[in-house]
Design a protein around this motif. Structure first.
Motif, PDB file in Angstrom:
ATOM      1  N   LEU A  37      -4.713  15.516   7.844  1.00 26.87           N
ATOM      2  CA  LEU A  37      -3.400  16.164   7.803  1.00 26.87           C
ATOM      3  C   LEU A  37      -2.309  15.167   8.160  1.00 26.87           C
ATOM      4  O   LEU A  37      -2.414  14.434   9.135  1.00 26.87           O
ATOM      5  CB  LEU A  37      -3.383  17.354   8.772  1.00 26.87           C
ATOM      6  CG  LEU A  37      -2.158  18.259   8.771  1.00 26.87           C
ATOM      7  CD1 LEU A  37      -2.548  19.673   9.215  1.00 26.87           C
ATOM      8  CD2 LEU A  37      -1.040  17.729   9.670  1.00 26.87           C
ATOM      9  N   SER A  38      -1.258  15.149   7.351  1.00 24.46           N
ATOM     10  CA  SER A  38      -0.099  14.299   7.604  1.00 24.46           C
ATOM     11  C   SER A  38       1.114  14.919   6.934  1.00 24.46           C
ATOM     12  O   SER A  38       0.976  15.732   6.011  1.00 24.46           O
ATOM     13  CB  SER A  38      -0.331  12.884   7.050  1.00 24.46           C
ATOM     14  OG  SER A  38       0.852  12.099   7.126  1.00 24.46           O
ATOM     15  N   ARG A  39       2.295  14.532   7.368  1.00 23.97           N
ATOM     16  CA  ARG A  39       3.510  15.040   6.716  1.00 23.97           C
ATOM     17  C   ARG A  39       3.937  14.148   5.554  1.00 23.97           C
ATOM     18  O   ARG A  39       4.869  14.480   4.822  1.00 23.97           O
ATOM     19  CB  ARG A  39       4.650  15.136   7.725  1.00 23.97           C
ATOM     20  CG  ARG A  39       5.141  13.810   8.253  1.00 23.97           C
ATOM     21  CD  ARG A  39       6.305  13.983   9.191  1.00 23.97           C
ATOM     22  NE  ARG A  39       6.773  12.691   9.703  1.00 23.97           N
ATOM     23  CZ  ARG A  39       7.805  12.546  10.525  1.00 23.97           C
ATOM     24  NH1 ARG A  39       8.485  13.598  10.925  1.00 23.97           N
ATOM     25  NH2 ARG A  39       8.154  11.352  10.945  1.00 23.97           N
ATOM     26  N   THR A  40       3.274  13.004   5.367  1.00 21.31           N
ATOM     27  CA  THR A  40       3.673  12.028   4.350  1.00 21.31           C
ATOM     28  C   THR A  40       2.636  11.957   3.238  1.00 21.31           C
ATOM     29  O   THR A  40       1.530  11.439   3.434  1.00 21.31           O
ATOM     30  CB  THR A  40       3.863  10.632   4.976  1.00 21.31           C
ATOM     31  OG1 THR A  40       4.763  10.739   6.089  1.00 21.31           O
ATOM     32  CG2 THR A  40       4.416   9.653   3.960  1.00 21.31           C
ATOM     33  N   ASP A  45      -2.224   9.994  -0.021  1.00 26.05           N
ATOM     34  CA  ASP A  45      -2.694   9.514  -1.326  1.00 26.05           C
ATOM     35  C   ASP A  45      -3.452   8.200  -1.164  1.00 26.05           C
ATOM     36  O   ASP A  45      -4.480   7.978  -1.822  1.00 26.05           O
ATOM     37  CB  ASP A  45      -1.514   9.319  -2.275  1.00 26.05           C
ATOM     38  CG  ASP A  45      -0.876  10.638  -2.702  1.00 26.05           C
ATOM     39  OD1 ASP A  45      -1.526  11.691  -2.539  1.00 26.05           O
ATOM     40  OD2 ASP A  45       0.264  10.610  -3.193  1.00 26.05           O
ATOM     41  N   GLN A  46      -2.948   7.335  -0.299  1.00 23.44           N
ATOM     42  CA  GLN A  46      -3.622   6.056  -0.054  1.00 23.44           C
ATOM     43  C   GLN A  46      -4.991   6.279   0.583  1.00 23.44           C
ATOM     44  O   GLN A  46      -5.987   5.640   0.211  1.00 23.44           O
ATOM     45  CB  GLN A  46      -2.764   5.175   0.852  1.00 23.44           C
ATOM     46  CG  GLN A  46      -3.388   3.811   1.150  1.00 23.44           C
ATOM     47  CD  GLN A  46      -2.473   2.933   1.994  1.00 23.44           C
ATOM     48  OE1 GLN A  46      -1.258   3.099   1.984  1.00 23.44           O
ATOM     49  NE2 GLN A  46      -3.063   2.014   2.731  1.00 23.44           N
ATOM     50  N   ASP A  53     -13.682  11.482  -0.928  1.00 23.73           N
ATOM     51  CA  ASP A  53     -14.325  12.657  -0.351  1.00 23.73           C
ATOM     52  C   ASP A  53     -13.454  13.338   0.699  1.00 23.73           C
ATOM     53  O   ASP A  53     -13.671  14.508   1.040  1.00 23.73           O
ATOM     54  CB  ASP A  53     -15.663  12.277   0.287  1.00 23.73           C
ATOM     55  CG  ASP A  53     -16.703  11.889  -0.747  1.00 23.73           C
ATOM     56  OD1 ASP A  53     -16.613  12.387  -1.885  1.00 23.73           O
ATOM     57  OD2 ASP A  53     -17.600  11.091  -0.418  1.00 23.73           O
ATOM     58  N   ILE A  54     -12.483  12.610   1.245  1.00 22.32           N
ATOM     59  CA  ILE A  54     -11.603  13.185   2.253  1.00 22.32           C
ATOM     60  C   ILE A  54     -10.618  14.143   1.589  1.00 22.32           C
ATOM     61  O   ILE A  54     -10.005  13.825   0.574  1.00 22.32           O
ATOM     62  CB  ILE A  54     -10.847  12.086   3.014  1.00 22.32           C
ATOM     63  CG1 ILE A  54     -11.833  11.264   3.853  1.00 22.32           C
ATOM     64  CG2 ILE A  54      -9.766  12.680   3.917  1.00 22.32           C
ATOM     65  CD1 ILE A  54     -11.198  10.077   4.572  1.00 22.32           C
ATOM     66  N   ARG A  55     -10.477  15.327   2.169  1.00 18.83           N
ATOM     67  CA  ARG A  55      -9.543  16.322   1.650  1.00 18.83           C
ATOM     68  C   ARG A  55      -8.253  16.232   2.446  1.00 18.83           C
ATOM     69  O   ARG A  55      -8.270  16.139   3.673  1.00 18.83           O
ATOM     70  CB  ARG A  55     -10.170  17.711   1.743  1.00 18.83           C
ATOM     71  CG  ARG A  55     -11.461  17.806   0.913  1.00 18.83           C
ATOM     72  CD  ARG A  55     -12.208  19.094   1.146  1.00 18.83           C
ATOM     73  NE  ARG A  55     -11.464  20.249   0.664  1.00 18.83           N
ATOM     74  CZ  ARG A  55     -11.942  21.497   0.686  1.00 18.83           C
ATOM     75  NH1 ARG A  55     -13.134  21.733   1.179  1.00 18.83           N
ATOM     76  NH2 ARG A  55     -11.197  22.500   0.233  1.00 18.83           N
ATOM     77  N   THR A  56      -7.132  16.245   1.760  1.00 18.86           N
ATOM     78  CA  THR A  56      -5.852  15.995   2.416  1.00 18.86           C
ATOM     79  C   THR A  56      -4.993  17.247   2.499  1.00 18.86           C
ATOM     80  O   THR A  56      -5.052  18.133   1.633  1.00 18.86           O
ATOM     81  CB  THR A  56      -5.067  14.887   1.686  1.00 18.86           C
ATOM     82  OG1 THR A  56      -4.816  15.285   0.334  1.00 18.86           O
ATOM     83  CG2 THR A  56      -5.855  13.580   1.690  1.00 18.86           C
ATOM     84  N   VAL A  57      -4.183  17.309   3.560  1.00 17.93           N
ATOM     85  CA  VAL A  57      -3.281  18.432   3.802  1.00 17.93           C
ATOM     86  C   VAL A  57      -1.923  17.854   4.179  1.00 17.93           C
ATOM     87  O   VAL A  57      -1.790  17.148   5.184  1.00 17.93           O
ATOM     88  CB  VAL A  57      -3.786  19.319   4.960  1.00 17.93           C
ATOM     89  CG1 VAL A  57      -2.861  20.517   5.141  1.00 17.93           C
ATOM     90  CG2 VAL A  57      -5.220  19.746   4.737  1.00 17.93           C
ATOM     91  N   CYS A  58      -0.913  18.148   3.378  1.00 23.32           N
ATOM     92  CA  CYS A  58       0.431  17.634   3.646  1.00 23.32           C
ATOM     93  C   CYS A  58       1.297  18.745   4.232  1.00 23.32           C
ATOM     94  O   CYS A  58       1.620  19.718   3.551  1.00 23.32           O
ATOM     95  CB  CYS A  58       1.060  17.084   2.370  1.00 23.32           C
ATOM     96  SG  CYS A  58       2.630  16.227   2.655  1.00 23.32           S
ATOM     97  N   VAL A  59       1.638  18.593   5.505  1.00 24.47           N
ATOM     98  CA  VAL A  59       2.486  19.587   6.174  1.00 24.47           C
ATOM     99  C   VAL A  59       3.147  18.926   7.373  1.00 24.47           C
ATOM    100  O   VAL A  59       2.588  18.001   7.977  1.00 24.47           O
ATOM    101  CB  VAL A  59       1.660  20.824   6.616  1.00 24.47           C
ATOM    102  CG1 VAL A  59       0.690  20.482   7.739  1.00 24.47           C
ATOM    103  CG2 VAL A  59       2.567  21.980   7.018  1.00 24.47           C
TER     104      VAL A  59
END
Length: 244
Positions: A37-40, A45-46, A53-59
């Motif tokens: 999880l990150s706001r950026t 994306d990097q 395999d890592i799932r990302t959450v933008c908040v």
């Protein structure tokens, strides 16, 4: 020590850079289904490009409602690392309302918010889990020019103790990791001036600052079953600063 997290789902906040970035990669390498999880979005994306395999959450963790919704949508989480933090470099007399609000929104309020959602699921499943809150030596010793940060980390120290007291009956373990200066990209930039770094270095018995891997190893241990009876503790990764 071979630490594996196969079959478990892990969430790391502040995973776009530095410690959180490397933690997400380490957890994924250890077999955990990992959410970063990150706001950026660009940082996520990097990370995703490096490990698909890592799932990302933008908040933005400062947004209570949006954060809560995003975490609820992830489903069961067995391992949580509340790593995200902001740091404002000001003196006590320079603190303004926006600074103190932003610091506590991200460093404290978001820890409460995310942990509530994750712990609710842990309690409902009845199988416990592990939470690591990223504190700092600044939660125990006064550091100049970062009063808001130190205050927020002091709050995390006591919050962890209360969480331990209330959630231990559900076999949920909560611990702190308290690093000294860590040589992330930001750490190198902030501590590049010898006039600033040398006094801190002299306070450190090992005469060196922490590397990112030192913190990652500590967190991985506290998340693992090998620390099964460690609960409500603060693990200082500081080369001995707080010992002297």
């Amino acid at each position: 020590m071979d630490i594996r997290f196969d079959g478990r789902r892990a969430l790391v906040t502040g995973a776009g850079k530095g410690i959180g970035y490397e933690l997400a990669k380490a957890l994924a390498a250890g077999g955990a289904e990992t959410f970063a999880l990150s706001r950026t979005q660009a940082d996520l994306d990097q990370l995703k490009a490096e490990n698909p395999d890592i799932r990302t959450v933008c908040v933005d963790l400062a947004d209570w409602a949006a954060t809560r919704k995003a975490v609820e949508e992830l489903g069961p989480i067995h391992l949580l690392v509340n790593n995200a933090a902001v740091l404002h470099c000001t003196t006590f007399m320079e603190i303004e309302e926006a600074e103190i609000k932003n610091t506590f929104d991200v460093n404290v309020h978001a820890v409460v918010n995310v942990s509530q959602v994750v712990a609710q699921g842990m309690i409902a499943r009845g199988k416990g889990g592990a939470i690591v809150n990223m504190s700092s030596i600044g939660g125990r010793v006064a550091l100049e020019n970062v009063p808001s940060y130190c205050a927020s980390k002091g709050a995390i120290e006591m919050l962890t103790k209360v969480m331990t007291r209330e959630l231990g009956q559900h076999q949920i373990r909560i611990n702190n990791v308290n690093p000294t200066v860590v040589m992330t990209a930001m750490g190198k930039k902030l501590w590049s001036d010898p006039a600033k770094s040398e006094p801190m270095m002299k306070r450190t018995p090992q005469r060196k600052f922490a590397e990112v891997k030192d913190v990652v190893h500590a967190v991985m241990f506290l998340l693992s079953d090998q620390s099964d009876m460690i609960n409500g503790a603060s693990l200082f990764v500081d080369g001995g600063v707080t010992a002297v």
